[in-house]
Write a protein that holds these residues in place. Structure first.
Motif, PDB file in Angstrom:
ATOM      1  N   GLN A   9      53.096 108.376   9.132  1.00 41.72           N
ATOM      2  CA  GLN A   9      51.817 108.816   9.678  1.00 41.72           C
ATOM      3  C   GLN A   9      50.701 107.951   9.124  1.00 41.72           C
ATOM      4  OE1 GLN A   9      51.319 112.929   8.826  1.00 41.72           O
ATOM      5  NE2 GLN A   9      53.109 113.548   9.983  1.00 41.72           N
ATOM      6  N   GLY A  49      46.384 106.899   9.047  1.00 39.10           N
ATOM      7  CA  GLY A  49      45.059 107.473   9.141  1.00 39.10           C
ATOM      8  C   GLY A  49      44.294 106.878  10.313  1.00 39.10           C
ATOM      9  N   SER A  50      43.122 107.402  10.535  1.00 38.96           N
ATOM     10  CA  SER A  50      42.307 106.887  11.634  1.00 38.96           C
ATOM     11  C   SER A  50      41.635 105.577  11.226  1.00 38.96           C
ATOM     12  CB  SER A  50      41.256 107.917  12.036  1.00 38.96           C
ATOM     13  OG  SER A  50      40.376 108.154  10.962  1.00 38.96           O
ATOM     14  N   ALA A  51      41.357 104.766  12.192  1.00 41.02           N
ATOM     15  CA  ALA A  51      40.712 103.478  11.939  1.00 41.02           C
ATOM     16  C   ALA A  51      39.230 103.701  11.626  1.00 41.02           C
ATOM     17  CB  ALA A  51      40.855 102.579  13.161  1.00 41.02           C
ATOM     18  N   PRO A  52      38.643 102.877  10.783  1.00 43.60           N
ATOM     19  CA  PRO A  52      37.216 103.028  10.469  1.00 43.60           C
ATOM     20  C   PRO A  52      36.340 102.590  11.644  1.00 43.60           C
ATOM     21  CG  PRO A  52      38.095 101.100   9.385  1.00 43.60           C
ATOM     22  CD  PRO A  52      39.258 101.792  10.023  1.00 43.60           C
ATOM     23  N   TRP A  53      35.138 103.117  11.696  1.00 44.84           N
ATOM     24  CA  TRP A  53      34.151 102.766  12.724  1.00 44.84           C
ATOM     25  C   TRP A  53      33.167 101.774  12.123  1.00 44.84           C
ATOM     26  CZ3 TRP A  53      34.175 104.867  17.662  1.00 44.84           C
ATOM     27  CH2 TRP A  53      35.090 105.877  17.879  1.00 44.84           C
ATOM     28  N   SER A  68      31.915 101.140  17.230  1.00 43.42           N
ATOM     29  CA  SER A  68      33.247 100.948  17.774  1.00 43.42           C
ATOM     30  C   SER A  68      34.273 100.785  16.655  1.00 43.42           C
ATOM     31  CB  SER A  68      33.259  99.711  18.667  1.00 43.42           C
ATOM     32  OG  SER A  68      34.534  99.454  19.178  1.00 43.42           O
ATOM     33  N   GLN A  69      35.544 101.126  16.985  1.00 37.37           N
ATOM     34  CA  GLN A  69      36.643 100.917  16.041  1.00 37.37           C
ATOM     35  C   GLN A  69      37.252  99.534  16.216  1.00 37.37           C
ATOM     36  OE1 GLN A  69      39.011 104.435  16.983  1.00 37.37           O
ATOM     37  NE2 GLN A  69      38.622 105.163  14.926  1.00 37.37           N
ATOM     38  N   ARG A  98      33.104 106.905   8.927  1.00 40.55           N
ATOM     39  CA  ARG A  98      34.225 107.801   9.217  1.00 40.55           C
ATOM     40  C   ARG A  98      34.063 108.540  10.541  1.00 40.55           C
ATOM     41  NH1 ARG A  98      34.672 111.491   4.153  1.00 40.55           N
ATOM     42  NH2 ARG A  98      32.454 111.134   4.182  1.00 40.55           N
ATOM     43  N   ASN A  99      32.937 108.338  11.255  1.00 40.12           N
ATOM     44  CA  ASN A  99      32.708 109.076  12.484  1.00 40.12           C
ATOM     45  C   ASN A  99      32.228 108.159  13.602  1.00 40.12           C
ATOM     46  OD1 ASN A  99      29.916 108.670  12.048  1.00 40.12           O
ATOM     47  ND2 ASN A  99      29.857 110.449  10.720  1.00 40.12           N
ATOM     48  N   ALA A 100      32.298 108.661  14.835  1.00 43.12           N
ATOM     49  CA  ALA A 100      31.956 107.864  16.008  1.00 43.12           C
ATOM     50  C   ALA A 100      30.451 107.660  16.165  1.00 43.12           C
ATOM     51  CB  ALA A 100      32.508 108.529  17.271  1.00 43.12           C
TER      52      ALA A 100
END
Length: 63
Positions: free
Chosen positions: A21, A23-27, A41-42, A57-59
């Motif tokens: 698993q 983690g999410s990609a940074p913005w 954008s990522q 960490r957020n859009a």
């Protein structure tokens, strides 16, 4: 004996899946070299944009 072998294979497969698993990609905030417009954008939006700030960490590209 075959039961324990199958059980071991299932256990190893589940253990490997749990480790895979990500983690999410940074913005990042990018600024257009043409119009100075900011884009969050990522992924890199292209050669006409320069990375301006980040990572976030957020859009919304807010801390």
């Amino acid at each position: 004996m075959a039961f324990f072998r199958r059980l071991a294979v299932v256990f190893l497969a589940l253990a490997a899946a749990s480790l895979a698993q990500g983690g999410s990609a940074p913005w990042y905030s990018y600024r257009s070299m043409v119009s100075n417009q900011l884009v969050c954008s990522q992924v890199d939006p292209g050669p006409q944009f320069v990375r301006f700030a980040g990572p976030f960490r957020n859009a919304g590209c807010r801390p």
